[in-house]
Design a protein around this motif. Structure first.
Motif, PDB file in Angstrom:
ATOM      1  N   ARG A   7      74.372 161.819  78.578  1.00  0.00           N
ATOM      2  CA  ARG A   7      75.174 161.271  79.663  1.00  0.00           C
ATOM      3  C   ARG A   7      76.486 162.015  79.793  1.00  0.00           C
ATOM      4  O   ARG A   7      76.929 162.333  80.885  1.00  0.00           O
ATOM      5  N   LEU A  11      77.720 164.456  82.903  1.00  0.00           N
ATOM      6  CA  LEU A  11      78.986 164.349  83.612  1.00  0.00           C
ATOM      7  C   LEU A  11      79.697 165.686  83.694  1.00  0.00           C
ATOM      8  O   LEU A  11      80.234 166.072  84.728  1.00  0.00           O
ATOM      9  N   ASP A 218      68.756 161.992  81.459  1.00  0.00           N
ATOM     10  CA  ASP A 218      69.654 161.272  82.353  1.00  0.00           C
ATOM     11  C   ASP A 218      69.127 161.358  83.785  1.00  0.00           C
ATOM     12  O   ASP A 218      68.962 162.448  84.329  1.00  0.00           O
ATOM     13  N   PRO A 219      68.870 160.186  84.411  1.00  0.00           N
ATOM     14  CA  PRO A 219      68.283 160.212  85.760  1.00  0.00           C
ATOM     15  C   PRO A 219      69.137 161.000  86.752  1.00  0.00           C
ATOM     16  O   PRO A 219      68.611 161.779  87.555  1.00  0.00           O
ATOM     17  N   GLN A 220      70.436 160.778  86.673  1.00  0.00           N
ATOM     18  CA  GLN A 220      71.313 161.454  87.633  1.00  0.00           C
ATOM     19  C   GLN A 220      71.285 162.964  87.425  1.00  0.00           C
ATOM     20  O   GLN A 220      71.293 163.743  88.381  1.00  0.00           O
ATOM     21  N   ALA A 239      64.376 158.070  88.498  1.00  0.00           N
ATOM     22  CA  ALA A 239      65.409 157.409  89.298  1.00  0.00           C
ATOM     23  C   ALA A 239      64.812 156.998  90.644  1.00  0.00           C
ATOM     24  O   ALA A 239      64.938 157.719  91.628  1.00  0.00           O
ATOM     25  N   GLU A 241      65.766 155.058  92.757  1.00  0.00           N
ATOM     26  CA  GLU A 241      66.762 154.918  93.814  1.00  0.00           C
ATOM     27  C   GLU A 241      67.016 156.237  94.527  1.00  0.00           C
ATOM     28  O   GLU A 241      67.455 156.262  95.668  1.00  0.00           O
ATOM     29  N   GLN A 245      65.865 159.736  99.037  1.00  0.00           N
ATOM     30  CA  GLN A 245      66.610 160.871  99.575  1.00  0.00           C
ATOM     31  C   GLN A 245      65.790 162.162  99.498  1.00  0.00           C
ATOM     32  O   GLN A 245      65.915 163.035 100.348  1.00  0.00           O
ATOM     33  N   GLU A 294      61.299 145.072  93.590  1.00  0.00           N
ATOM     34  CA  GLU A 294      62.235 145.552  94.602  1.00  0.00           C
ATOM     35  C   GLU A 294      63.581 145.925  93.972  1.00  0.00           C
ATOM     36  O   GLU A 294      64.116 147.009  94.212  1.00  0.00           O
ATOM     37  N   ALA A 295      64.089 145.035  93.126  1.00  0.00           N
ATOM     38  CA  ALA A 295      65.436 145.255  92.588  1.00  0.00           C
ATOM     39  C   ALA A 295      65.458 146.317  91.498  1.00  0.00           C
ATOM     40  O   ALA A 295      66.363 147.132  91.435  1.00  0.00           O
ATOM     41  N   PHE A 298      63.120 149.644  93.151  1.00  0.00           N
ATOM     42  CA  PHE A 298      63.285 149.982  94.560  1.00  0.00           C
ATOM     43  C   PHE A 298      61.942 149.924  95.288  1.00  0.00           C
ATOM     44  O   PHE A 298      61.586 150.805  96.065  1.00  0.00           O
ATOM     45  N   ARG A 355      66.963 147.850  83.840  1.00  0.00           N
ATOM     46  CA  ARG A 355      67.243 147.144  85.087  1.00  0.00           C
ATOM     47  C   ARG A 355      66.381 145.909  85.208  1.00  0.00           C
ATOM     48  O   ARG A 355      66.845 144.840  85.603  1.00  0.00           O
ATOM     49  N   GLU A 358      67.739 142.963  83.390  1.00  0.00           N
ATOM     50  CA  GLU A 358      68.820 142.209  84.045  1.00  0.00           C
ATOM     51  C   GLU A 358      68.261 141.239  85.073  1.00  0.00           C
ATOM     52  O   GLU A 358      68.727 140.110  85.204  1.00  0.00           O
TER      53      GLU A 358
END
Lengths: 490, 281
Positions: A7, A11, A218-220, A239, A241, A245, A294-295, A298, A355, A358
């Protein structure tokens, strides 16, 4: 700590990679793929980690048979085979030209050696059960092998296609973990710990000269690497989410496929109050699968009601067995005398678990269950949950194909002990007829839904993203693999 | 000779105090009221931008971002208060003790403080979390221990100066013990330095806590924290950029405000300290 380091690295490195990454993968004979996890080693016959097969399956190591993109059994080292009428004798004819990357011939002796090594007392094979039906193996001549089974085994040819049953050479078996030598179209070149594994063309079957697997947890960072051209493909983008895109981006192909990953809220059936089926049913009613998918994902993923892949012909839709009903869940908890329940949910690193955890904690709160979320790393998860059985609930995806049999195992982490289920699995093992096998699969699914040894959440989707121009990658994941043997640049 | 124009300290003090007050107020209000329950999910309204209903929008689970920021502020403030409290209490006691006793006590205390001070704060906090496990207590302890060294150094140096003045010697001469002198004369005189340092350390604690929770080493989900919100927003930047902007702004504003407050107080309490006393980390 590795995740942490990643991570931080993500960054710090993103701007640098955006600038410098574009130059990395330009020639059309090299394919660079991003994978999430670095394997512990590279011997698929000595470990359960899916990350091993994701690099070496079909590319470096081959079995007698293989499983293709559609989940069908295909010839691999064996070009053809004969099965005796009683279903107990299999004769395999080996590919004449097959040889190992170090030049040694692939012969019947290597096959016999591989199978015997896998079941030896000191074997670290993760799927010894696959070999259990084998009574003895003989090398009829250098290119013919005969398997004698204890009983007819309907799934035998499929099982031979697992990465755990690949053929290795006696001389190199001991060093395959660090320097794998197989018979596949690609040979191992190098492994830079924490960074990448490089494979190179070994024979004319390979269409690419070079394949690079880069470890990007790391997904990002994975998203950034795709966008900057640092990698050509992410066969499993972790990822969801970011998937939308890529779909909109004309530079990429973004393909939703299926996996064999049944994602579960696994329950420790040995621990009170989860030994009470009413409590398990209450959990099942408490979860709103659609909202969860969904949450957390996605909307990529298919709700399931038992432990079976929805795209399999023997699938039964049992998602309506326990509809989301908080009142019912509360009533069941009251009936079971398990009100004001406080539980812990251990969450391994993938987004579906972290996720999903949560969302599930919030859904459980609505029926009066207080869930404490405990994030764990994979090593901890394997140690505490999978091996140690020290957990209340956990979220994990079981990604092996047709793995409903895990519920029949004597010692498995969710401690489901059902003689009825074991009887079904024994019946299955002795059945070769497909229609009857499917019937047994259906019965098994219904029994699991009824007993709810785990809460069946959803089938993971495979989100594959690669540059336009890359062809021949799998859209679906019937086995844990990134088969690049048919991959090429258009 | 014309004296160089000083920036008006009152301006900085007021702005800093106002920002800090707003954040503290929001955190306190969140104890009794938030626009929505901070942990309540509403999947159907997820990833919405700011609106009349959800002033700062909703996150990936449809939770209200403003409510979570308010509750998250509590976390930042609690960590800051505890970490600075530990440092202030223990560090000041050690520092003034060393200054009063001198000799071997001073030698040991000063060297120990130097040793702790030599470890970068973020690294030792990371280490503490990695070894002792995630949770909010360990980072607080790590930051607190670091602050002990900071306050030991600051209070020792300031107390030394006070001990060199005539009225402390006079106090000794009329029969007050070192403890009495420390309480009556030294502490009141070094208080401004400590207050300024406390404000600066508070800002650093907020920042470090955000970094640790960003890395998943502080409070556990679903409890909100600013750093965690920022981390969750990271992969959603393309879909909902506001999710990253608001917690980022909150962290930046809090640190900026506390630093302004510290600077302003320094100038207001003791202009002579303006160029010397700040300890940078």
């Amino acid at each position: 700590m590795r995740t942490l380091a990643r991570r931080i690295a993500a960054l710090l490195l993103v701007p640098a990679l955006l600038a410098g990454g574009a130059a990395l993968a330009q020639d059309k004979k090299t394919l660079t793929l991003a994978v999430t996890l670095e394997p512990p080693h590279l011997d698929p016959t000595a470990g359960a980690a899916a990350a091993i097969d994701e690099i070496v399956y079909a590319n470096v190591f081959e079995g007698l048979t293989r499983i293709d993109e559609t989940g069908t059994v295909k010839p691999q080292l064996a070009t053809k085979w004969e099965v005796s009428d009683d279903g107990k004798t299999y004769t395999f004819y080996l590919r004449p030209a097959a040889k190992f990357h170090d030049g040694k011939a692939l012969d019947a002796a290597a096959v016999v050696f591989s199978m015997e090594r896998a079941v030896a007392a000191d074997s670290a094979n993760a799927q010894k059960g696959l070999f259990e039906p084998i009574e003895k193996i003989e090398a009829k001549d250098s290119k013919t092998v005969v398997f004698h089974l204890k009983r007819p085994e309907g799934g035998f040819l499929f099982n031979l296609g697992w990465g755990d049953m690949v053929v290795v050479h006696p001389d190199t078996a001991a060093t395959n973990k660090q320097k794998p030598v197989g018979t596949g179209p690609f040979k191992f070149v190098s492994w830079t710990t924490g960074d990448r594994v490089v494979l190179e063309k070994a024979d004319a079957r390979a269409q690419l000269d070079r394949v690079v697997f880069r470890f990007i947890s790391d997904p990002q960072a994975m998203v950034s690497e795709l966008q900057s051209g640092g990698v050509d493909a992410a066969p499993n983008l972790n990822a969801p989410e970011a998937f939308a895109q890529f779909r909109k981006d004309a530079r990429f192909e973004a393909i939703v496929g299926t996996t064999e990953g049944e994602t579960l809220l696994s329950i420790n059936n040995a621990r009170k109050p989860f030994d009470n089926v009413l409590v398990r049913h209450a959990l099942a009613h408490a979860i709103d699968r659609k909202a969860l998918v969904e949450a957390a994902m996605f909307s990529f993923g298919t709700p399931i009601g038992s432990h079976f892949a929805p795209h399999h012909p023997a699938y039964v839709d049992l998602t309506g067995t326990y509809p989301h009903d908080t009142a019912k869940a509360k009533a069941l908890l009251k009936q079971a005398g398990a009100e004001n329940l406080e539980v812990t949910i251990k969450l391994p690193p993938p987004a579906y678990a972290r996720r999903g955890g949560e969302v599930i904690a919030a859904q459980l709160a609505e029926v009066g269950i207080k869930a404490n979320l405990v994030p764990v790393e994979w090593a901890q998860w394997l140690d505490q949950v999978f091996k140690g059985g020290d957990f209340d609930l956990t979220i994990v995806s079981h990604t092996e194909p047709l793995d409903i049999g895990i519920y029949g195992r004597d010692k498995y982490y969710f401690a489901y002990n059902s003689d009825a289920f074991r009887a079904l699995m024994t019946e299955l093992a002795g059945t070769a007829d497909q229609a009857r096998r499917y019937d047994i699969f259906r019965k098994a699914q219904r029994l699991l839904a009824e007993d709810s040894p785990a809460i069946f959440l959803f089938e993971l989707a495979k989100l594959g993203v690669w540059k336009k121009g890359v062809a021949g990658l799998w859209a679906n994941s019937p086995v844990q693999a990134n088969d690049v043997t048919a991959a090429y640049w258009k | 000779m014309i004296a160089p124009r000083r920036r008006r300290p009152v301006g900085r003090l007021a702005v800093g105090a106002a920002i800090a007050a707003v954040i503290v107020l929001l955190a306190m209000v969140s104890l009794v009221w938030t626009p929505f329950p901070a942990d309540r999910m509403a999947i159907s309204v997820r990833l919405q931008g700011p609106s009349a209903l959800h002033w700062l929008g909703t996150d990936q689970f449809g939770r209200d971002v403003l409510s979570r920021l308010m509750v998250g502020a509590r976390n930042s403030i609690a960590v800051g208060l505890l970490a600075v409290g530990i440092g202030l209490a223990v560090g000041t006691a050690l520092g003034t003790w060393a200054a009063a006793r001198r000799g071997w006590v001073d030698g040991i205390v000063a060297r120990l403080a130097d040793v702790i001070f030599a470890f970068p704060l973020v690294v030792s906090a990371l280490l503490a979390s990695a070894i002792l496990g995630p949770g909010v207590v360990n980072p607080v302890l790590a930051i607190g221990i670091f602050n002990v060294s900071v306050f030991t150094r600051v209070s020792r140096a300031a107390a030394m100066q006070v001990w060199g003045l005539e009225y402390t010697r006079a106090a000794l001469a009329i029969g007050k013990g070192p403890l009495r002198v420390t309480l009556d004369h030294v502490l009141p005189n070094i208080a401004p330095v400590l207050i300024v340092q406390a404000t600066a350390s508070f800002a650093i604690a907020v920042l470090v806590e955000a970094a640790l929770s960003y890395l998943g080493l502080s409070v556990r989900p679903p409890a909100p924290s600013w750093g965690r919100m920022l981390f969750d927003a990271q992969t959603l930047m393309a879909l909902a950029p506001t999710l990253a902007i608001f917690p980022g702004l909150a962290i930046a504003l809090a640190v900026f405000g506390l630093n302004l407050l510290g600077d302003g107080m320094r100038d207001a309490l003791d202009p002579r300290l303006a160029d010397t006393a700040r300890r940078e980390v």
